[in-house]
Design a protein around this motif. Structure first.
Motif, mmCIF file in Angstrom:
data_model
loop_
_atom_site.group_PDB
_atom_site.id
_atom_site.type_symbol
_atom_site.label_atom_id
_atom_site.label_comp_id
_atom_site.label_asym_id
_atom_site.label_seq_id
_atom_site.Cartn_x
_atom_site.Cartn_y
_atom_site.Cartn_z
ATOM 1 N N LYS A 1 0.830 -1.207 0.000
ATOM 2 C CA LYS A 1 0.000 0.000 0.000
ATOM 3 C C LYS A 1 0.867 1.260 0.000
ATOM 4 O O LYS A 1 0.519 2.255 -0.620
ATOM 5 N N SER A 2 2.012 1.212 0.651
ATOM 6 C CA SER A 2 2.927 2.365 0.675
ATOM 7 C C SER A 2 3.498 2.665 -0.714
ATOM 8 O O SER A 2 4.056 3.741 -0.932
ATOM 9 N N GLU A 3 3.348 1.731 -1.666
ATOM 10 C CA GLU A 3 3.833 1.913 -3.037
ATOM 11 C C GLU A 3 2.705 2.285 -4.007
ATOM 12 O O GLU A 3 2.884 2.231 -5.223
ATOM 13 N N LYS A 4 1.571 2.665 -3.449
ATOM 14 C CA LYS A 4 0.390 2.976 -4.254
ATOM 15 C C LYS A 4 0.681 4.012 -5.326
ATOM 16 O O LYS A 4 0.239 3.873 -6.466
ATOM 17 N N ASN A 5 1.431 5.062 -5.009
ATOM 18 C CA ASN A 5 1.688 6.118 -5.990
ATOM 19 C C ASN A 5 2.493 5.618 -7.180
ATOM 20 O O ASN A 5 2.304 6.086 -8.304
ATOM 21 N N ILE A 6 3.386 4.672 -6.939
ATOM 22 C CA ILE A 6 4.135 4.081 -8.054
ATOM 23 C C ILE A 6 3.166 3.358 -8.981
ATOM 24 O O ILE A 6 3.218 3.515 -10.208
ATOM 25 N N GLY B 1 -3.961 16.007 -16.279
ATOM 26 C CA GLY B 1 -2.977 15.547 -17.252
ATOM 27 C C GLY B 1 -2.614 14.084 -17.155
ATOM 28 O O GLY B 1 -1.668 13.645 -17.804
ATOM 29 N N ILE B 2 -3.344 13.304 -16.357
ATOM 30 C CA ILE B 2 -3.079 11.867 -16.279
ATOM 31 C C ILE B 2 -4.362 11.093 -16.533
ATOM 32 O O ILE B 2 -5.463 11.611 -16.377
ATOM 33 N N PHE B 3 -4.187 9.850 -16.933
ATOM 34 C CA PHE B 3 -5.317 8.937 -17.040
ATOM 35 C C PHE B 3 -5.565 8.406 -15.643
ATOM 36 O O PHE B 3 -4.650 7.882 -15.003
ATOM 37 N N GLU B 4 -6.780 8.558 -15.177
ATOM 38 C CA GLU B 4 -7.067 8.233 -13.783
ATOM 39 C C GLU B 4 -7.902 6.968 -13.647
ATOM 40 O O GLU B 4 -8.753 6.675 -14.472
ATOM 41 N N TYR B 5 -7.629 6.264 -12.575
ATOM 42 C CA TYR B 5 -8.434 5.130 -12.140
ATOM 43 C C TYR B 5 -8.700 5.354 -10.663
ATOM 44 O O TYR B 5 -7.759 5.515 -9.883
ATOM 45 N N GLU B 6 -9.956 5.383 -10.289
ATOM 46 C CA GLU B 6 -10.312 5.805 -8.935
ATOM 47 C C GLU B 6 -10.378 4.682 -7.906
ATOM 48 O O GLU B 6 -10.581 4.937 -6.740
ATOM 49 N N GLY B 7 -10.155 3.445 -8.301
ATOM 50 C CA GLY B 7 -10.348 2.339 -7.378
ATOM 51 C C GLY B 7 -9.099 1.813 -6.703
ATOM 52 O O GLY B 7 -9.101 0.690 -6.202
ATOM 53 N N PHE B 8 -8.041 2.590 -6.660
ATOM 54 C CA PHE B 8 -6.773 2.063 -6.144
ATOM 55 C C PHE B 8 -6.825 1.608 -4.694
ATOM 56 O O PHE B 8 -6.210 0.614 -4.344
ATOM 57 N N ASP B 9 -7.513 2.324 -3.833
ATOM 58 C CA ASP B 9 -7.553 1.917 -2.428
ATOM 59 C C ASP B 9 -8.171 0.537 -2.264
ATOM 60 O O ASP B 9 -7.823 -0.197 -1.334
ATOM 61 N N GLN B 10 -9.070 0.161 -3.171
ATOM 62 C CA GLN B 10 -9.701 -1.157 -3.099
ATOM 63 C C GLN B 10 -8.668 -2.286 -3.200
ATOM 64 O O GLN B 10 -8.883 -3.366 -2.672
ATOM 65 N N PHE B 11 -7.562 -2.035 -3.903
ATOM 66 C CA PHE B 11 -6.557 -3.081 -4.091
ATOM 67 C C PHE B 11 -6.040 -3.615 -2.758
ATOM 68 O O PHE B 11 -5.582 -4.748 -2.683
ATOM 69 N N PHE C 1 3.598 -4.061 -14.181
ATOM 70 C CA PHE C 1 2.706 -4.632 -13.163
ATOM 71 C C PHE C 1 1.739 -5.615 -13.782
ATOM 72 O O PHE C 1 1.507 -5.618 -14.992
ATOM 73 N N ILE C 2 1.185 -6.442 -12.911
ATOM 74 C CA ILE C 2 0.065 -7.335 -13.240
ATOM 75 C C ILE C 2 -0.988 -7.118 -12.165
ATOM 76 O O ILE C 2 -0.668 -7.073 -10.979
ATOM 77 N N LEU C 3 -2.230 -6.971 -12.584
ATOM 78 C CA LEU C 3 -3.337 -6.977 -11.638
ATOM 79 C C LEU C 3 -4.046 -8.315 -11.796
ATOM 80 O O LEU C 3 -4.639 -8.604 -12.835
ATOM 81 N N LEU C 4 -3.934 -9.138 -10.759
ATOM 82 C CA LEU C 4 -4.543 -10.463 -10.744
ATOM 83 C C LEU C 4 -5.805 -10.409 -9.890
ATOM 84 O O LEU C 4 -5.772 -9.907 -8.766
ATOM 85 N N LEU C 5 -6.889 -10.886 -10.432
ATOM 86 C CA LEU C 5 -8.126 -11.027 -9.664
ATOM 87 C C LEU C 5 -8.195 -12.455 -9.166
ATOM 88 O O LEU C 5 -7.858 -13.399 -9.881
ATOM 89 N N GLU C 6 -8.618 -12.613 -7.909
ATOM 90 C CA GLU C 6 -8.689 -13.928 -7.291
ATOM 91 C C GLU C 6 -10.007 -14.056 -6.539
ATOM 92 O O GLU C 6 -10.721 -13.087 -6.333
ATOM 93 N N ARG C 7 -10.293 -15.271 -6.088
ATOM 94 C CA ARG C 7 -11.433 -15.445 -5.201
ATOM 95 C C ARG C 7 -11.110 -14.790 -3.869
ATOM 96 O O ARG C 7 -9.949 -14.750 -3.485
ATOM 97 N N PRO C 8 -12.045 -14.263 -3.178
ATOM 98 C CA PRO C 8 -13.486 -14.332 -3.377
ATOM 99 C C PRO C 8 -14.030 -13.250 -4.310
ATOM 100 O O PRO C 8 -15.231 -13.147 -4.507
#
Length: 162
Positions: A10-15, A40-50, A70-77
């Motif tokens: 989480k401390s690396e969220k800005n990266i 000036g950036i492409f934004e995604y608002e759901g980062f805290d959810q990660f 990076f890879i964003l992997l979705l897992e169960r649940p």
């Protein structure tokens, strides 16, 4: 060079936010739904959810401890029960593309996380479609594929087991 994966802290969220903006910039070539924000950036608002929702797992792709993507992997649940995993996003900085690094990163994910997967690509993103078909061939993975409209975009959905 060997590729390694490491969970994003989480401390690396800005990266991750910075890399994700570059990813969305690349993706905007294939869809009209992505636009640059007023800052000036492409934004995604759901980062805290990660880091708050089980099943959203971001990983940095590394070479020699240096972040190259990076890879964003979705897992169960987070996923429906018929799937164990989904590779939601994969991104490499331009200078690391075309050298097998994405393939090595996917191989590492498959080694660590075995089960039933799905992948969705925008049908217009021929680079992504070609990449995934190459993965299936190289790793001898049988897969099923269908087209579907997702968020008003024509997509390919591939399912397979590792």
């Amino acid at each position: 060079m060997p590729v390694a994966l490491r969970e994003v802290l989480k401390s690396e969220k800005n990266i991750l936010i910075n890399l994700y903006s570059l990813y969305l910039h690349d993706l905007s070539r294939y869809t009209s739904t992505l636009d640059i924000g007023p800052d000036g950036i492409f934004e995604y608002e759901g980062f805290d959810q990660f880091w708050e929702v089980d099943g959203l797992s971001p990983y940095f792709i590394l070479i020699d401890e240096r972040i190259i993507g990076f890879i964003l992997l979705l897992e169960r649940p987070f996923l429906r029960k018929e799937y164990d995993f989904a590779v939601n996003d994969i991104f490499l900085l331009n200078k690391y593309r075309g050298k097998g690094n994405s393939t090595r990163a996917i191989k590492e994910i498959f080694h660590k996380k075995q089960g039933k997967y799905y992948v969705i690509e925008l049908i217009e993103n021929r680079t992504a479609v070609s990449f995934w078909r190459k993965i299936y061939k190289e790793f001898n993975i049988p897969y099923e594929e269908k087209q579907d409209m997702i968020d008003d975009e024509l997509c390919l959905i591939q399912t397979f087991k590792v």
